[in-house]
Design an enzyme around this catalytic site. Structure first.
Site, PDB file in Angstrom:
ATOM      1  CG  ASP A 496      -2.061  -0.880   1.174  1.00 38.66           C
ATOM      2  OD1 ASP A 496      -2.437  -1.220   0.047  1.00 38.66           O
ATOM      3  OD2 ASP A 496      -2.618  -1.249   2.222  1.00 38.66           O
ATOM      4  CG  ASP A 803      -5.071  -0.229   5.374  1.00 38.66           C
ATOM      5  OD1 ASP A 803      -5.857  -0.563   4.471  1.00 38.66           O
ATOM      6  OD2 ASP A 803      -4.480   0.862   5.413  1.00 38.66           O
ATOM      7  CG  ASP A 807      -6.822  -4.217   1.564  1.00 35.83           C
ATOM      8  OD1 ASP A 807      -7.065  -4.114   0.359  1.00 35.83           O
ATOM      9  OD2 ASP A 807      -6.427  -3.276   2.271  1.00 35.83           O
TER      10      ASP A 807
END
Length: 1087
Positions: A496, A803, A807
C-alpha cells in the site's frame, strides 16, 4: 504445540529441486518453468501452497510412511484430534450456553476469581445500577426484544446503566471499578497451559529413549553381574543419567516454547479499539471495556462485547464465528442485539455494551477451548521427512550390523583385547553367551542413537521461536509460524502507499474553492460565508471522525482516520463548530466510504427542514458526478466549460504527491426522502447533479528510510510494487520519491497502470502484464486480489500489505499477508500472517531478512548435524564390522547427540540475520534443503573426520606410542582420544557451519554471545567428562600432548573448509540425480 501420538509418518520431501550455485537459488518463477516436469502430484510433500493447508493434506503428511518417534516429532504441529474436538465444542456452546456459564460461574466464584453481580431479580432502583447482571445477560443471550422494550429501549437501558448515549460513561477510575464489580471484566478464564511435569512425561515417551532405557537396565544388570556392585553399575548409571539429561533438556525447551506461544496468543487477543468516554474518543484495550461503554463500530471491527445497537447505517454483522453460518445479518431497531466476537461486515454504527467476559457467549467459548498455536510449516514437513528417512537408513544399518556382529560372535571371529576368542561352541556357558549378545545389542543401540537426527525438528522450532521474538522487537507480530520461513522466499512485495510508504500524517496544504486556488487553505477570510457554511456542514456530518473540545479550554482533540483528521482539522481552522453543527441537523441516511466507489455520502436534514446530500471522495470520481460548482463569491456556476480546468488542477496537485479529495453536495426534495425506517435503510443516495464545493490537496510525506528499504529489496531480488487507491499521478509522484520507479521514463503503461484498465484484461493477459506492473493507481481491493492471483500463477511468491476489510481476500490469497497494526481492521489482521505493528515499509523489509535467516539457519544446522551423523555412523559401523567392537560407546554418543540436538541447534538456530542474506536472490520454495554447497562442505568434513579417526582406531596404538603399555589400558586411551578428537572436531566445525558459502567463518561471531557461550560451555563440559568422569564415560585422563593432538586434529577443519570452498559444485542439485532412477521406476510402473 501439541503431541500427535496417533499420527503416522513422513518420507523426505520430493519437492522439486532447482539449479543453483549458492545456498539460495534463482528466483522462483524461473524454477517453476524449469522444474515443472519434476513435480509429482501424487507426492504429499510437493508443497506448492505453503499456506492454509487443508486438514486432508495434514493427515496425508502424517500417513505417508513409518515415522520414528511420532509423539516427539509432531510435538510442534497441529493436533488434528484436538481441532475436531474444538469445532464440536464451538457448535455445542450455543445450545448449552446457560448450563456452561452457570458451571463456570460456580467454579470461578469458588476460586474467588471474579465478583458475582447481583442476583437475578426484577430491576429496582435500590442498587448502584437500576438493573442487575442476570437481567442484562439473559436479555442479550436470548435476544429478548420484549425485555428491552420493558426497560425503555436503548435510551431506558442507558439511564439504568448511568450512561449517556452521546458522550458515553464518565470513565473515571471510581466509575470503572464500580462497573467491573457489578458486571465483571471483559476477560475470561483461560485454560491453563500444560505444566512442566506434563512436558517431562511427554519427553520420555520417545522410541529412541525407551530403547536406551532398556539398554541401561540391561547394561546395569550385565555390569553388576560381571564386575560386581562396586564398579558394575557405572555403565548403566551413565546411560540412565544421559537419558535423564536428554529428557530434562527436551522438556525445558518444549516448556519455554509453550510459554512463548501463550504470550503470542495473549498479544493477538489484545485488540485496541475506540470507545466514547466523557465525550472524548479514546483508544483502549478490549480487556478494559466495561458494561455501559459506548463503542463506535465501522467495517472490519470486531464486536468487543455483547451489546445493543444505538445508531446504525447499513450495519451488517458477520456472525459466522459464533453461529457457524456464513450469512451476513443486518442490524436495525428490530434486531439490535450484537454478539461479542463477530465482525462488522458493512456500514457504521454505535453500540451500548451490555455484557462482558464470561457473561457473553464468546467468553464462554474462549474459556472452553484452549488456543492451539500448533501449525504445520513447510520446513517442518520437509525436515520431518528428512529426519525419518535418515532414521530409517540408521535403523537398517543398525540391524545389518547386529546381524553381522552376531554372526561373527557365534562363528568364533570376535576376540577379547588379549586375543582370546569370546565364543567357543560347546564350551562357552549360556549365561556368558547371553552377556556377549547383550553387549552386541548395546553396540546396535548406539548406532540407532547416532543415526536418528532428532535435532532437526527441534532446530526449526528453535529458530522460528527465536525469530518470532526478535521480529516482535522489529515491530512485526507473527500470527502464523509458516510466514516466517515463506517470507524468505518472497520474490515480490505488493505494498500500500498510505501509511506504509508514507508517514500517514496528513495535512491539507492546498485547496480550490471554485476556480480560486488558495495556498493558505485554512484562511476563512478568503472564502464566502455561503461556501464556508456548506463546507463545514459537509465536513462535520460526512465523517466517521470526531472533534472534542475540552471544557477547560485545552487543545482540541481530533480523532478518526488520517484523511478524516486532516479534513476535520482544516474545517476547525475554517471555523467549524462540530458539536453545534451535528446537533443542528439530523442524519437521515449514511453511505459509508466504499473502496470500490472511492467515496462516502450522507443525507442530512437541516433545522429549516431542507435536505442536503453531501459526498466526499476521490477528486476525479466526485468531479465526474458534478454539474455545477460554487464559486468563491458563493454563486452557482455551470461546470461544463470549466471541467478541464478542474481536471488539470487535480493533476497538478497529484504531480506534487498530494492526495486529492473533492467535497460536493446537492439539495434534495424532502418529499422524495423515504419516511419509514425499512425504506430509508434501502435508500440509495443520489450521486448525480452534484455541486462542487472544494477540491483539497492533502500532503502525506514519504517515510524516512523508505528509499533505502526499497533499494535493499531490489538488491535482494525482491520487486516492490505499489498498489494504491490514490490518483495515478499521486501514485507516480510517490513511487518516484520512494525509488519504486527509478525515473520518469519508467512511468509508462504497463509499468504504471490504473486498476480499471488491469481488470479489463483477460486472465491470460493479466498474467503476462502483472509481471511488468510496478505501480497500480486507483485500484480497488478486487484489483489487488486479481494482481496477486496473476503474479502467483506466474510463479512469484507474493507478499501483500493491506489494512482494510476488503483487503482480506488478497491477504488470504497471498503467500504472505501483511496487515497494518495501527490502521488495519480486525478482519484484515485475522486474514493476515504477520501484523506490521508500526505500519512501516522498513519493518516489512526486516521481515524478509528474518525469513531468509530462518531458512539459512536451518541449512547451517542440517550441514552441522549430518556431518556428525555421517562421521559417527561410519566410524562405528566400520570398527564394529571389522573388529567386533566400537570406539564410541553409548554414553559418549549420547553426549555427542545432546550437543548436536540441543546445544548445536540453539547455537546455529539463533544466528542473527546478516546483510549478506540480502545480497542473494530469494530462496526457491521448492529448492532442495541440502544444496550442492552443503553436500560439498558436509562430505569434506565427514570424510576427513572418518579418515583421521579410523586411522587412530586401527593404528592408534603405534601412532600414540602405546604399543608397550598394558593392552586394556592402551585401548581405553586410544578410544578416549577418538572420542575427544571427534567432539573437538564438532566444536571447530560449528564455526564452519556458520558461513557455509563464505570464506570468513568468524565474521560477526563475537556479536553472537549465545553462540560463543554454547561453544565455551561445550568445551568446559568436554574437559570435565574426560578429566573427572572417566568411570562413567569409560575414558581416562589425557596428558597435555594428547590434548594438543586432539586440538590439532580439530583445527585442521578450518583450513580444510576454506580450501573446500574453492572447489566448484555442479549447478544441478544432487537430489535431482538421486531421484531420476525412482522417477523412471515410477513411470515404468504407471505405463
Amino acid at each position: 504445540m501439541s503431541s500427535s501420538c496417533s499420527s503416522n509418518g513422513l518420507l523426505p520431501s520430493s519437492a522439486s529441486p532447482r539449479d543453483q550455485d549458492d545456498l539460495e537459488a534463482r528466483p522462483t518463477n524461473e524454477f517453476e518453468h524449469d522444474g515443472h516436469d519434476l513435480t509429482d502430484e501424487s507426492d504429499p510433500f510437493d508443497i506448492a501452497q505453503t499456506k492454509n493447508a487443508p486438514i486432508e493434506i495434514l493427515r496425508q503428511w502424517r500417513q505417508a510412511a513409518l515415522v520414528l518417534n511420532a509423539c516427539r516429532r509432531f510435538r510442534y504441529t497441529l493436533d488434528l484430534k484436538r481441532e475436531d474436538e474444538k469445532e464440536k465444542r464451538r457448535r455445542m456452546i450455543r445450545s448449552h450456553a446457560q448450563v456452561v456459564r452457570a458451571a463456570l460461574l460456580f467454579r470461578l466464584a469458588g476460586e474467588q476469581q471474579i465478583v458475582l453481580g447481583p442476583s437475578a431479580t426484577p430491576p429496582t432502583a435500590t442498587g448502584e445500577y437500576a438493573i442487575g447482571l442476570e437481567q442484562l445477560a439473559s436479555m442479550t443471550r436470548d435476544h429478548n426484544i420484549s425485555s428491552l422494550q420493558q426497560y425503555g429501549g436503548a435510551k431506558g437501558l442507558s439511564n439504568m446503566l448511568k450512561t449517556n448515549l452521546a458522550t458515553g460513561i464518565t470513565g473515571d477510575e471510581n466509575d470503572l471499578i464500580k462497573r467491573r464489580n457489578a458486571f465483571g471484566t471483559n476477560r475470561y478464564p483461560q485454560k491453563k497451559g500444560r505444566s512442566f511435569l506434563r512436558f517431562l512425561w511427554e519427553a520420555w515417551q520417545d522410541l529412541t529413549l525407551i530403547i536406551l532405557i532398556v539398554a541401561a537396565i540391561a547394561s546395569l544388570g550385565l555390569g553388576i553381574k560381571t564386575e560386581g556392585l562396586s564398579r558394575g553399575w557405572y555403565d548403566g548409571a551413565s546411560i540412565s543419567f544421559a537419558v535423564f539429561l536428554v529428557i530434562i533438556v527436551t522438556a525445558v525447551s518444549d516448556y519455554r516454547q509453550s510459554l512463548q506461544f501463550q504470550n503470542l496468543n495473549q498479544e493477538k487477543q489484545n485488540i485496541q479499539l475506540e470507545v466514547m468516554r466523557g465525550g472524548r474518543t479514546m483508544k483502549i484495550s478490549i480487556f478494559d471495556i466495561v458494561v455501559g461503554d459506548v463503542v463506535p463500530l465501522k467495517i472490519g471491527d470486531q464486536v468487543p462485547a455483547d451489546g445493543l445497537m444505538i445508531t446504525g447505517h447499513s450495519l451488517a454483522i458477520d456472525e459466522s464465528s459464533m453461529t457457524g453460518e456464513s450469512k451476513i445479518v443486518h442490524k436495525d431497531q428490530k434486531a439490535p442485539f450484537l454478539m461479542s466476537g463477530c465482525k462488522v461486515a458493512d456500514g457504521v454504527g454505535t453500540m451500548l455494551v451490555t455484557g462482558v467476559g464470561i457473561n457473553t457467549e464468546w467468553g464462554l467459548l474462549m474459556a472452553s477451548i484452549s488456543e492451539d498455536t500448533g501449525e504445520e510449516t513447510p520446513l517442518q514437513v520437509r525436515l520431518n521427512g528428512l529426519a525419518t528417512f535418515i532414521g530409517i537408513v540408521g535403523l537398517a544399518v543398525a540391524i545389518s550390523v547386529l546381524v553381522i556382529l552376531l554372526g561373527r560372535y557365534f562363528t568364533g571371529n570376535t576376540k577379547n583385547p588379549d586375543g582370546s576368542v569370546q565364543f567357543i561352541k560347546g564350551e562357552t556357558k549360556v549365561s556368558k553367551a547371553i552377556d556377549g549378545v547383550i553387549k552386541i545389542l548395546t553396540v546396535a543401540v548406539t548406532i540407532v542413537v547416532v543415526a536418528v537426527p532428532e535435532g532437526l525438528p527441534l532446530a526449526v522450532t528453535l529458530t522460528l521461536a527465536y525469530s518470532m521474538r526478535k521480529m516482535m522487537a522489529d515491530k512485526a507480530l507473527v500470527r502464523r509460524l509458516s510466514a516466517c520461513e515463506t517470507m524468505g522466499s518472497s520474490t515480490t512485495i505488493c505494498s500500500d502507499k498510505t501509511g506504509t510508504l508514507t508517514l500517514n500524517q496528513m495535512t491539507v496544504v492546498e485547496a480550490y474553492i471554485g476556480k480560486q486556488k488558495i495556498n493558505q487553505p485554512d484562511d476563512p477570510l478568503k472564502l464566502h460565508s455561503e461556501a464556508v457554511s456548506l463546507l463545514c456542514e459537509g465536513i462535520a456530518q460526512n465523517t466517521t471522525g470526531n472533534v472534542f473540545v475540552p471544557k477547560d479550554g485545552g487543545d482540541i482533540e481530533i480523532s478518526g482516520s488520517p484523511t478524516e483528521k486532516a479534513i476535520l482539522s482544516w474545517g476547525v481552522k475554517l471555523g467549524l463548530k462540530f458539536d453545534v453543527l451535528r446537533s443542528e441537523s439530523k442524519i437521515l441516511h449514511v453511505f459509508p466510504f466504499n473502496s470500490e466507489k472511492k467515496r462516502g455520502g450522507v443525507a442530512v436534514q437541516t433545522t429549516d427542514s431542507k435536505v442536503h446530500i453531501h459526498w466526499k471522495g476521490a477528486a476525479e470520481m466526485v468531479l465526474a458526478s458534478c454539474t455545477r460548482y460554487l464559486d468563491s463569491n458563493g454563486s452557482l456556476q455551470s461546470i461544463d466549460e470549466d471541467m478541464d480546468f478542474f481536471k488539470v488542477s487535480i493533476d497538478d496537485m497529484a504531480a506534487c504527491s498530494l492526495r486529492c479529495v473533492a467535497i460536493a453536495y446537492r439539495p434534495y426534495e424532502s418529499d422524495k426522502v423515504p419516511t419509514d425506517e425499512e425504506s430509508l435503510d434501502k435508500w440509495v443516495l443520489p450521486e448525480d447533479e452534484l455541486v462542487l464545493l472544494a477540491i483539497v490537496g492533502i500532503k502525506d510525506p514519504c517515510r524516512p528510510g523508505v528509499k533505502d528499504a526499497v533499494k535493499v529489496c531490489t538488491a535482494a531480488g525482491v520487486k516492490v510494487r505499489m498498489v494504491t487507491g490514490d490518483n495515478i499521478q499521486t501514485a507516480k509522484a510517490i513511487a518516484l520519491e520512494c525509488g519504486i520507479l527509478s525515473c520518469d521514463a519508467d512511468a509508462t503503461e504497463p509499468n504504471i497502470i490504473e486498476g480499471k484498465v488491469f481488470r479489463a484484461y483477460s486472465e491470460k493477459e493479466r498474467e503476462i502484464i502483472a509481471k511488468k506492473i510496478t505501480v497500480m493507481g486507483r485500484s480497488s481491493p478486487n484489483d489487488k486480489l486479481l494482481l496477486v492471483q496473476a503474479l502467483r500463477k506466474g510463479g512469484e511468491v507474493v507478499a501483500v500489505t493491506g489494512d482494510g476489510t476488503n483487503d482480506a481476500p488478497a491477504l488470504h490469497e497471498a503467500d504472505i499477508g501483511l496487515s497494518m497494526g495501527i490502521q488495519g481492521t480486525e478482519v484484515a489482521k485475522e486474514s493476515s500472517d504477520i501484523v506490521i505493528l508500526d505500519d512501516n515499509f522498513a519493518s516489512v523489509v526486516k521481515v524478509v531478512r528474518w525469513g531468509r535467516s530462518v531458512y539459512a539457519n536451518i541449512q547451517k544446522f542440517i550441514q552441522f548435524q549430518l556431518t556428525v551423523n555421517v562421521g559417527a555412523l561410519v566410524i562405528n559401523v566400520v570398527a564394529a564390522v571389522s573388529s567386533g567392537d566400537v570406539p564410541l560407546n553409548t554414553v559418549q554418543l549420547l553426549w555427542v547427540n545432546l550437543i548436536m540436538d540441543t546445544l548445536g541447534a540453539l547455537a546455529l538456530a539463533t544466528e542473527p540475520p546478516t546483510d549478506h542474506l540480502m545480497h542473494r536472490t530469494p530462496v526457491g520454495r521448492r529448492e532442495p534443503l541440502i544444496t550442492n554447497i552443503m553436500w560439498r562442505n558436509l562430505l569434506i568434513q565427514a570424510l576427513y573426520q572418518v579418515a583421521v579417526l579410523l586411522v587412530l582406531n586401527f593404528r592408534g596404538l603405534s601412532i600414540l606410542n602405546l604399543s608397550h603399555d598394558d593392552r586394556k589400558h592402551a585401548t581405553i586411551v586410544k578410544n578416549t582420544m577418538i572420542f575427544n578428537a571427534f567432539v573437538i572436531c564438532q566444536v571447530f566445525n560449528e564455526f564452519n557451519a556458520r558461513k557455509p558459502d563464505q570464506m570468513n567463518v568468524f565474521k560477526g561471531v563475537t556479536k553472537n554471545r549465545l553462540f560463543m557461550g554454547i561453544v565455551g560451555f561445550t568445551v568446559i563440559l568436554q574437559i570435565i567428562l574426560i578429566e573427572f568422569t572417566g568411570d562413567f564415560t569409560t575414558t581416562v585422563r589425557l596428558n597435555w600432548k594428547q590434548w594438543l593432538i586432539c586440538v590439532a586434529i580439530g583445527i585442521v577443519s578450518w583450513p580444510l573448509a576454506a580450501v573446500g570452498k574453492l572447489l566448484p559444485v555442479p549447478k544441478t542439485p544432487l537430489s535431482k540425480y538421486l531421484r531420476k532412477p525412482f522417477r523412471r521406476l515410477r513411470t515404468a510402473r504407471n505405463a
